[in-house]
Design an enzyme around this catalytic site. Structure first.
Site, PDB file in Angstrom:
ATOM      1  N   HIS A   1       0.848  -1.191   0.000  1.00  0.00           N
ATOM      2  CA  HIS A   1       0.000   0.000   0.000  1.00  0.00           C
ATOM      3  C   HIS A   1       0.880   1.235   0.000  1.00  0.00           C
ATOM      4  O   HIS A   1       1.940   1.238   0.612  1.00  0.00           O
ATOM      5  CB  HIS A   1      -0.922   0.012   1.222  1.00  0.00           C
ATOM      6  CG  HIS A   1      -2.142   0.848   1.033  1.00  0.00           C
ATOM      7  ND1 HIS A   1      -3.337   0.338   0.580  1.00  0.00           N
ATOM      8  CD2 HIS A   1      -2.368   2.160   1.220  1.00  0.00           C
ATOM      9  CE1 HIS A   1      -4.236   1.303   0.501  1.00  0.00           C
ATOM     10  NE2 HIS A   1      -3.676   2.430   0.886  1.00  0.00           N
TER      11      HIS A   1
ATOM     12  N   ASP B   1     -13.688   2.641   7.010  1.00  0.00           N
ATOM     13  CA  ASP B   1     -12.725   3.403   6.197  1.00  0.00           C
ATOM     14  C   ASP B   1     -13.412   3.983   4.970  1.00  0.00           C
ATOM     15  O   ASP B   1     -13.078   5.085   4.529  1.00  0.00           O
ATOM     16  CB  ASP B   1     -11.536   2.535   5.785  1.00  0.00           C
ATOM     17  CG  ASP B   1     -10.473   3.372   5.072  1.00  0.00           C
ATOM     18  OD1 ASP B   1     -10.051   4.393   5.660  1.00  0.00           O
ATOM     19  OD2 ASP B   1     -10.098   3.052   3.935  1.00  0.00           O
TER      20      ASP B   1
ATOM     21  N   ARG C   1     -12.782  12.498   5.022  1.00  0.00           N
ATOM     22  CA  ARG C   1     -11.475  13.156   5.177  1.00  0.00           C
ATOM     23  C   ARG C   1     -11.071  13.860   3.886  1.00  0.00           C
ATOM     24  O   ARG C   1     -10.487  14.941   3.903  1.00  0.00           O
ATOM     25  CB  ARG C   1     -10.402  12.123   5.534  1.00  0.00           C
ATOM     26  CG  ARG C   1     -10.487  11.652   6.975  1.00  0.00           C
ATOM     27  CD  ARG C   1      -9.610  10.428   7.176  1.00  0.00           C
ATOM     28  NE  ARG C   1      -8.220  10.663   6.914  1.00  0.00           N
ATOM     29  CZ  ARG C   1      -7.402   9.788   6.301  1.00  0.00           C
ATOM     30  NH1 ARG C   1      -7.836   8.619   5.911  1.00  0.00           N
ATOM     31  NH2 ARG C   1      -6.143  10.094   6.109  1.00  0.00           N
TER      32      ARG C   1
ATOM     33  N   SER D   1      -6.363   4.278   8.517  1.00  0.00           N
ATOM     34  CA  SER D   1      -7.032   4.052   7.233  1.00  0.00           C
ATOM     35  C   SER D   1      -6.342   2.935   6.458  1.00  0.00           C
ATOM     36  O   SER D   1      -6.972   1.988   5.981  1.00  0.00           O
ATOM     37  CB  SER D   1      -7.012   5.360   6.432  1.00  0.00           C
ATOM     38  OG  SER D   1      -7.343   5.124   5.096  1.00  0.00           O
TER      39      SER D   1
ATOM     40  N   LYS E   1      -7.546  -1.543   6.312  1.00  0.00           N
ATOM     41  CA  LYS E   1      -7.791  -2.304   5.079  1.00  0.00           C
ATOM     42  C   LYS E   1      -6.857  -3.502   4.995  1.00  0.00           C
ATOM     43  O   LYS E   1      -7.263  -4.616   4.682  1.00  0.00           O
ATOM     44  CB  LYS E   1      -7.586  -1.416   3.843  1.00  0.00           C
ATOM     45  CG  LYS E   1      -8.621  -0.321   3.693  1.00  0.00           C
ATOM     46  CD  LYS E   1      -8.519   0.382   2.350  1.00  0.00           C
ATOM     47  CE  LYS E   1      -7.442   1.435   2.255  1.00  0.00           C
ATOM     48  NZ  LYS E   1      -7.662   2.676   2.996  1.00  0.00           N
TER      49      LYS E   1
HETATM   50  N1  URA Z   1      -4.194   5.685   1.538  1.00  0.00           N
HETATM   51  C1  URA Z   1      -5.197   5.257   2.347  1.00  0.00           C
HETATM   52  O1  URA Z   1      -5.754   4.185   2.138  1.00  0.00           O
HETATM   53  N2  URA Z   1      -5.544   6.031   3.378  1.00  0.00           N
HETATM   54  C2  URA Z   1      -4.949   7.206   3.654  1.00  0.00           C
HETATM   55  O2  URA Z   1      -5.314   7.845   4.618  1.00  0.00           O
HETATM   56  C3  URA Z   1      -3.906   7.644   2.813  1.00  0.00           C
HETATM   57  C4  URA Z   1      -3.543   6.862   1.745  1.00  0.00           C
END
Ligand code: URA
Length: 459
Positions: free
Chosen positions: A107, A186, A193, A208, A212
């Site tokens: 990620h 999320d 956000r 966040s 996930k």
């Molecule tokens: N990627 C995400 O999934 N969440 C964030 O807050 C920033 C980048």
């Protein structure tokens, strides 16, 4: 009338029938006040907040206020951990069947032109991993994997838990998003956000991303934590702190995790904009395309090979990953992924063949001889967003086909009149604006310039 802060607002009929739906919070206002005044929140209150918000019992305006208080006051390590796990537990947590193929993911904290996940996911599947990649949409000016893959005709990102698991078991990879049943907290907080200027917060980004990833049943994770003009963490020190935070919580949760700290002052690759980035990802999968994109794809795969003991060291792992990319198998896996997720492969190939999808392409040219010393990723990201490639409100509809390509990388030698980049736009008005803005985004120096290192640290 229900006074502000005393919930039972918007009860979620779907999640919970009104007859049995009792508000979880009697006074959410006290939570906002506590955080506004710099106090730590109780673990139970954080859990209740997440559950109540997902059930529709707290209005967006109050959650926006709490997010802003968190943005300014922060969360301590325990609050961050509890928020992360509460968000993960807000929906289904995947459980895969026993299988020798390790389950892994990657990620990024978000950047301009950052399309690494697209070529990486099929590459990892070909390297013998299972990849249940749950991603997000564009956030702030940064692009999101979900928006990019939704530019593919017919591609569905709303996968049920059963379908996601079955697909990963069968072809090794799935790419989906948060849904009403997968990390719904999320899904809601991310969108809020995005439009309340509360993204660049270390605890909120940590919760966040990890909510996930920890819902995916993975055993190893590589994080790309970006710093620079277009990153949420503008300074390298902040990116380092974010990386420490995320790797600590992920490792403590049983996921072997490494973070690469990478430079996001200039766009990654040569293209920024949803469809144009898909196109560039295909070049990478065909063992062509920009060197910096390829470097991050190979490095991400290599770290996962080492973390899962599938390579003896990073050098061997890099070789393994680049041999696999060169074999063509990841490109074929990509098509398999598209078919599995409902894409119209003929329409996709047809779209791929076209030079442009937007109405027109304008060229931005250098007004002098020299070397490209700056291409401001923030300016490029803001332009793509303003052209319609990103969101200004929760309801903004994305224009997948606008964006920038042919971006000259830092260090390139140019002559007066050479094209520095091309902008794909819908209208003449956009064309004028884009030309002016990209002209300012580039800086040409008389002296030769070295491209700065992309990966500056690995934790
Ligand atoms: N990627 C995400 O999934 N969440 C964030 O807050 C920033 C980048």
């Amino acid at each position: 009338m229900v006074p502000f802060g005393q919930a039972k607002i918007r009860p979620s009929v779907l999640a919970c029938p009104p007859m049995i739906c009792q508000p979880l919070f009697v006074n959410f206002l006290s939570l906002i006040e506590a955080k506004r005044d710099g106090k730590a929140l109780a673990c139970d209150d954080i859990r209740l907040f997440v559950t109540a918000y997902v059930r529709g019992e707290i209005p967006d305006y109050q959650v926006a206020a709490l997010l802003m208080a968190i943005y300014f006051r922060g969360l301590n390590a325990e609050e961050t951990r509890v928020l992360t796990l509460a968000m993960r537990n807000s929906g289904d947590v995947l459980k895969f069947p026993e299988d020798p193929r390790p389950i892994v993911d990657k990620h990024s904290t978000g950047g301009i032109g950052d399309k690494v996940s697209l070529p990486l996911a099929p590459l990892l599947a070909c390297l013998g991993f299972r990849v249940p990649m749950i991603s997000g949409r564009g956030l702030g000016i940064t692009g999101g994997t979900l928006d990019k893959i939704e530019s593919i005709p017919g591609f569905s990102t709303q996968l049920t838990r059963e379908r996601l698991i079955a697909q990963v078991q069968e072809i090794g990879v799935a790419m989906g998003g948060q849904t009403p049943t997968m990390v719904p907290a999320d899904r809601l907080l991310y969108a809020l956000r995005d439009v309340t200027a509360t993204v660049p917060s270390i605890p909120l980004i940590t919760a966040s991303i990890l909510s996930k990833k920890l819902a995916e049943d993975i055993s190893a994770l590589v994080l790309d934590v970006k710093f620079g003009s277009a990153a949420f963490m503008q300074r390298r020190g902040q990116a380092h702190e974010l990386a420490i935070n995320m790797t600590k919580i992920a490792n403590e949760s049983g996921v072997k995790t490494r973070a690469m700290i990478t430079d996001m002052n200039a766009p990654l690759g040569r293209a920024a904009g949803n469809w144009l980035e898909v196109k560039e990802s295909i070049e990478c999968l065909e063992n062509r395309g920009p060197e910096d994109l390829r470097e991050l794809v190979i490095d991400s795969a290599a770290h996962l090979l080492v973390l899962t003991n599938r390579a003896r060291d990073l050098a061997a792992a890099r070789q393994q990953a680049s041999d696999m990319l060169a074999s063509g198998a990841p490109r074929r896996k990509w098509d398999e992924l598209l078919v599995a997720q409902g894409a119209d492969i003929n329409a996709f190939n047809e779209k791929l063949r076209r030079e442009r999808i937007a109405n027109m392409v304008v060229e931005v040219r250098s007004d002098r001889d020299g070397f490209v010393s700056r291409c401001d990723a923030r300016m490029a990201g803001e332009l793509v967003r303003d052209l319609g490639g990103g969101r200004l409100t929760k309801d903004s509809v994305i224009d997948f086909d606008v964006g920038i390509d042919g971006i000259k990388p830092i260090g390139s030698q140019v002559k007066c009149g050479d094209v520095l980049c091309r902008v794909h736009v819908r209208t003449l008005e956009q064309a004028d604006d884009a030309m002016n803005r990209m002209q300012v985004a580039f800086e040409i120096s008389r002296e030769p310039v070295q491209r700065p290192p992309l990966v500056v640290e690995v934790l």
